[in-house]
Design a protein around this motif. Structure first.
Motif, PDB file in Angstrom:
ATOM      1  N   GLU A   1     -16.578 -54.454 101.094  1.00 13.12           N
ATOM      2  CA  GLU A   1     -15.818 -53.231 100.808  1.00 13.12           C
ATOM      3  C   GLU A   1     -15.351 -53.219  99.358  1.00 13.12           C
ATOM      4  O   GLU A   1     -15.475 -52.210  98.659  1.00 13.12           O
ATOM      5  CB  GLU A   1     -14.582 -53.135 101.714  1.00 13.12           C
ATOM      6  N   LEU A   2     -14.832 -54.351  98.898  1.00 14.31           N
ATOM      7  CA  LEU A   2     -14.335 -54.441  97.529  1.00 14.31           C
ATOM      8  C   LEU A   2     -15.447 -54.201  96.517  1.00 14.31           C
ATOM      9  O   LEU A   2     -15.246 -53.497  95.517  1.00 14.31           O
ATOM     10  CB  LEU A   2     -13.674 -55.800  97.297  1.00 14.31           C
ATOM     11  N   ARG A   3     -16.628 -54.731  96.786  1.00 12.15           N
ATOM     12  CA  ARG A   3     -17.772 -54.511  95.900  1.00 12.15           C
ATOM     13  C   ARG A   3     -18.115 -53.027  95.827  1.00 12.15           C
ATOM     14  O   ARG A   3     -18.284 -52.461  94.748  1.00 12.15           O
ATOM     15  CB  ARG A   3     -18.991 -55.314  96.365  1.00 12.15           C
ATOM     16  N   GLN A   4     -18.179 -52.385  97.001  1.00 11.34           N
ATOM     17  CA  GLN A   4     -18.504 -50.947  97.048  1.00 11.34           C
ATOM     18  C   GLN A   4     -17.450 -50.125  96.306  1.00 11.34           C
ATOM     19  O   GLN A   4     -17.788 -49.224  95.531  1.00 11.34           O
ATOM     20  CB  GLN A   4     -18.579 -50.469  98.495  1.00 11.34           C
ATOM     21  N   TRP A   5     -16.178 -50.439  96.545  1.00 12.64           N
ATOM     22  CA  TRP A   5     -15.095 -49.683  95.908  1.00 12.64           C
ATOM     23  C   TRP A   5     -15.078 -49.906  94.403  1.00 12.64           C
ATOM     24  O   TRP A   5     -14.847 -48.980  93.637  1.00 12.64           O
ATOM     25  CB  TRP A   5     -13.750 -50.034  96.530  1.00 12.64           C
ATOM     26  N   HIS A   6     -15.318 -51.140  93.986  1.00 12.24           N
ATOM     27  CA  HIS A   6     -15.362 -51.443  92.558  1.00 12.24           C
ATOM     28  C   HIS A   6     -16.484 -50.645  91.890  1.00 12.24           C
ATOM     29  O   HIS A   6     -16.279 -50.014  90.846  1.00 12.24           O
ATOM     30  CB  HIS A   6     -15.541 -52.952  92.345  1.00 12.24           C
ATOM     31  N   GLU A   7     -17.663 -50.656  92.498  1.00  9.62           N
ATOM     32  CA  GLU A   7     -18.802 -49.916  91.937  1.00  9.62           C
ATOM     33  C   GLU A   7     -18.491 -48.423  91.868  1.00  9.62           C
ATOM     34  O   GLU A   7     -18.827 -47.743  90.901  1.00  9.62           O
ATOM     35  CB  GLU A   7     -20.061 -50.171  92.768  1.00  9.62           C
ATOM     36  N   ARG A   8     -17.836 -47.899  92.891  1.00 11.74           N
ATOM     37  CA  ARG A   8     -17.475 -46.481  92.968  1.00 11.74           C
ATOM     38  C   ARG A   8     -16.436 -46.108  91.910  1.00 11.74           C
ATOM     39  O   ARG A   8     -16.399 -44.987  91.441  1.00 11.74           O
ATOM     40  CB  ARG A   8     -16.899 -46.222  94.367  1.00 11.74           C
ATOM     41  N   SER A   9     -15.593 -47.066  91.556  1.00 11.54           N
ATOM     42  CA  SER A   9     -14.468 -46.781  90.658  1.00 11.54           C
ATOM     43  C   SER A   9     -14.879 -46.635  89.198  1.00 11.54           C
ATOM     44  O   SER A   9     -14.234 -45.896  88.447  1.00 11.54           O
ATOM     45  CB  SER A   9     -13.424 -47.895  90.755  1.00 11.54           C
ATOM     46  N   GLY A  10     -15.911 -47.381  88.798  1.00  8.66           N
ATOM     47  CA  GLY A  10     -16.289 -47.393  87.397  1.00  8.66           C
ATOM     48  C   GLY A  10     -15.305 -48.164  86.522  1.00  8.66           C
ATOM     49  O   GLY A  10     -15.370 -48.106  85.297  1.00  8.66           O
ATOM     50  N   LEU A  11     -14.392 -48.896  87.129  1.00  7.85           N
ATOM     51  CA  LEU A  11     -13.366 -49.652  86.402  1.00  7.85           C
ATOM     52  C   LEU A  11     -13.752 -51.122  86.263  1.00  7.85           C
ATOM     53  O   LEU A  11     -14.554 -51.626  87.049  1.00  7.85           O
ATOM     54  CB  LEU A  11     -12.029 -49.571  87.156  1.00  7.85           C
ATOM     55  N   PRO A  12     -13.147 -51.819  85.304  1.00  8.52           N
ATOM     56  CA  PRO A  12     -13.352 -53.270  85.232  1.00  8.52           C
ATOM     57  C   PRO A  12     -12.816 -53.923  86.515  1.00  8.52           C
ATOM     58  O   PRO A  12     -11.792 -53.477  87.054  1.00  8.52           O
ATOM     59  CB  PRO A  12     -12.517 -53.702  84.028  1.00  8.52           C
ATOM     60  N   LEU A  13     -13.481 -54.952  86.985  1.00  3.35           N
ATOM     61  CA  LEU A  13     -13.087 -55.610  88.234  1.00  3.35           C
ATOM     62  C   LEU A  13     -11.656 -56.140  88.170  1.00  3.35           C
ATOM     63  O   LEU A  13     -10.941 -56.135  89.176  1.00  3.35           O
ATOM     64  CB  LEU A  13     -14.069 -56.733  88.579  1.00  3.35           C
ATOM     65  N   LYS A  14     -11.210 -56.556  86.992  1.00  6.97           N
ATOM     66  CA  LYS A  14      -9.857 -57.090  86.854  1.00  6.97           C
ATOM     67  C   LYS A  14      -8.799 -56.083  87.313  1.00  6.97           C
ATOM     68  O   LYS A  14      -7.730 -56.467  87.780  1.00  6.97           O
ATOM     69  CB  LYS A  14      -9.596 -57.502  85.401  1.00  6.97           C
ATOM     70  N   ARG A  15      -9.101 -54.791  87.223  1.00  8.91           N
ATOM     71  CA  ARG A  15      -8.140 -53.755  87.636  1.00  8.91           C
ATOM     72  C   ARG A  15      -7.861 -53.807  89.141  1.00  8.91           C
ATOM     73  O   ARG A  15      -6.884 -53.243  89.598  1.00  8.91           O
ATOM     74  CB  ARG A  15      -8.666 -52.362  87.267  1.00  8.91           C
TER      75      ARG A  15
END
Length: 121
Positions: free
Chosen positions: A44-58
Motif C-alpha cells: 500500500e505504501l509503495r502504491q501511495w508513494h508512487e501516486r503522490s509524486g513526493l519524495p519517500l521521506k515525506r
C-alpha cells in the motif's frame, strides 16, 4: 473506500482531529482507518508513494518519538525504497499522518489547500 477516499489517522493526534473535522465540514465521504491498529502494508505504501509524486521521506513521521529513537535520520539515506516501505509497514507511528489517499493522489500531513485541491472542494 467511500468515494475512493481513505483517511488514515491516529485518533489522539491533534492534527488528525483537525483534518477529520475539516473533511466533515466539507461534506467529504471517506473511509476512516486507524494508522496503528490497521497499519499500512509495504505494498500500500509503495502504491501511495508512487501516486503522490513526493519524495519517500515525506511519508515518514520525522517529528515522531519512534523516528528519533530509531535514529532514522541517519539510516534513511542508506536505505533503498523497498527497505523503507518495509520499515514504514512495521509501525503506523512511523508514517506521517494524517494521510489522505484518493484514486489520483496520496498526501501525507494536513495542508488544507492541498487537500482542497485534491478533493475539488
Amino acid at each position: 473506500m467511500a468515494d475512493g477516499i481513505l483517511f488514515l489517522e491516529y485518533p489522539k493526534c491533534s492534527t488528525c482531529q483537525k483534518a477529520k473535522a475539516w473533511l466533515d465540514e466539507q461534506g467529504v465521504r471517506y473511509e476512516d482507518r486507524h494508522i496503528v491498529e490497521d497499519n499500512p502494508t509495504a505494498d500500500e505504501l509503495r502504491q501511495w508513494h508512487e501516486r503522490s509524486g513526493l519524495p519517500l521521506k515525506r511519508f515518514f513521521n520525522t517529528s515522531g518519538m519512534l523516528y528519533r529513537e530509531m535514529e532514522l535520520s541517519k539510516k534513511l539515506p542508506d536505505m533503498d525504497e523497498a527497505a523503507c516501505y518495509e520499515l514504514l509497514a512495521t509501525n503506523g507511528m512511523l508514517v506521517k499522518r494524517p494521510l489522505l489517499v484518493t484514486d489520483a493522489t496520496a498526501i501525507p500531513g494536513f495542508k488544507e489547500a492541498a487537500w482542497a485541491e485534491a478533493l475539488a472542494v
